[in-house]
Design an enzyme around this catalytic site. Structure first.
Site, PDB file in Angstrom:
ATOM      1  CE1 TYR A  15      26.644  25.925   9.132  1.00 35.39           C
ATOM      2  CE2 TYR A  15      25.935  27.450   7.569  1.00 35.39           C
ATOM      3  CZ  TYR A  15      25.593  26.153   8.155  1.00 35.39           C
ATOM      4  OH  TYR A  15      24.479  25.443   7.705  1.00 35.39           O
ATOM      5  CB  SER A  27      24.465  25.027   3.825  1.00 36.15           C
ATOM      6  OG  SER A  27      24.122  26.455   4.039  1.00 36.15           O
TER       7      SER A  27
END
Ligand code: NAP
Length: 260
Positions: free
Chosen positions: A160, A147
């Protein structure tokens, strides 16, 4: 569930993937499902894994993929999954996601555990299990979907971002450890992609999830699948090490231009 053939080298016709097996984790929705569809169209025999097997069965009926149950957080499930895959040329470590948004001082340990178990240890487990088969294929390719959160931090996102940083560190380490082996490594780092990601992050709150994608055109799962398919269909001496892709209106994890 669809059963893999005894020799597990089901040929899916023509295309750059013909005669090659691609395994996609987290293929019951979003980027994983789109990647499975796209790789099947490229001629790969695709093996799809996730916990929601009803969705995998539908995907298998549509694409000819082999659907197998997989929970990347359970070592026994990973073992059972891998046992049924005798041959593997491409592994797409895609299963993952986020839970919650909270300051470090308010961190919810169960959310952190979920994110680290799924994104980090899940990737570790699948990689340990299938990397020997990728190398044994003589022309393997490991793709990990990290990501923009793997290279940036943002307020309230540390559970995250820390998991994606760790997942990326694991993936990037492999490049050096296996230099000289017949295997390529590609990290795919998307920005905002409209999938079930935000619904999962916000515990099923669909209004809050929809707001994430409001006022601009986010990437679609197909956009990401397109890039993954491009990477794995280059000639085998070409390694696309790292690809970051974002919507035109996204400059960073926290800077998005939204129309009023
Ligand atoms: P998604 O639609 O929520 O898909 C997540 C997939 O992961 C589902 O198929 C889910 O399947 C699977 N999964 C979750 N936990 C699992 C487990 N324990 N075992 C096996 N599979 C599991 O979200 P997505 O956006 O496509 O996410 C795919 C990947 O892209 C993730 O790694 C995510 O971090 C990354 N990513 C997403 C975005 C974005 O904006 N959407 C941006 C950058 C990176 P089951 O629930 O059926 O098991």
């Amino acid at each position: 569930m669809d059963q893999p053939r005894a020799d597990a080298t089901r040929r899916n016709g023509d295309g750059p993937g013909a005669g090659r097996t691609a395994v996609v984790t987290g293929a019951s929705s979003g980027i994983g499902a789109a990647t499975a569809r796209r790789l099947a169209a490229e001629g790969f025999h695709v093996v799809v894994g996730a916990r929601r097997t009803d969705r995998l069965t539908e995907l298998a009926a549509e694409t000819g993929a082999t659907a197998l149950p997989l929970d990347v957080t359970e070592p026994d499930s990973v073992d059972a999954f891998v046992e049924r895959i005798p041959e593997c040329h491409v592994l797409v470590n895609n299963a993952g996601g986020a839970k919650g948004l909270a300051k470090v001082v308010d961190a919810v340990e169960d959310d952190w555990r979920w994110m680290w178990e799924t994104n980090v240890l899940g990737t570790l487990r699948l990689t340990k299990s299938l990397l020997p088969k990728l190398i044994a294929s003589g022309d393997g390719h490991l793709v990990t979907v990290t990501s923009v959160a793997a290279s940036n931090v943002y307020d309230n996102g540390s559970g995250y971002t820390s998991a994606k940083h760790a997942q990326a560190a694991l993936h990037r380490t492999l490049r050096g450890e296996h230099l000289g082996d017949p295997v390529r490594f590609t990290e795919i780092a998307p920005g905002l992609v409209e999938t079930e990601f935000s619904e999962v992050r916000f515990g099923g709150d669909t209004d809050r999830a929809a707001a994430v994608y409001h006022g601009y055109t986010p990437l679609t799962s197909d956009d990401v699948a397109d890039v993954i398919a491009f990477a794995v269909t280059r000639p085998s001496h070409v390694d696309l090490d790292f690809i970051e892709l974002k919507p035109r209106d996204q400059a960073s994890p926290t800077r998005v231009h939204r129309a009023e």
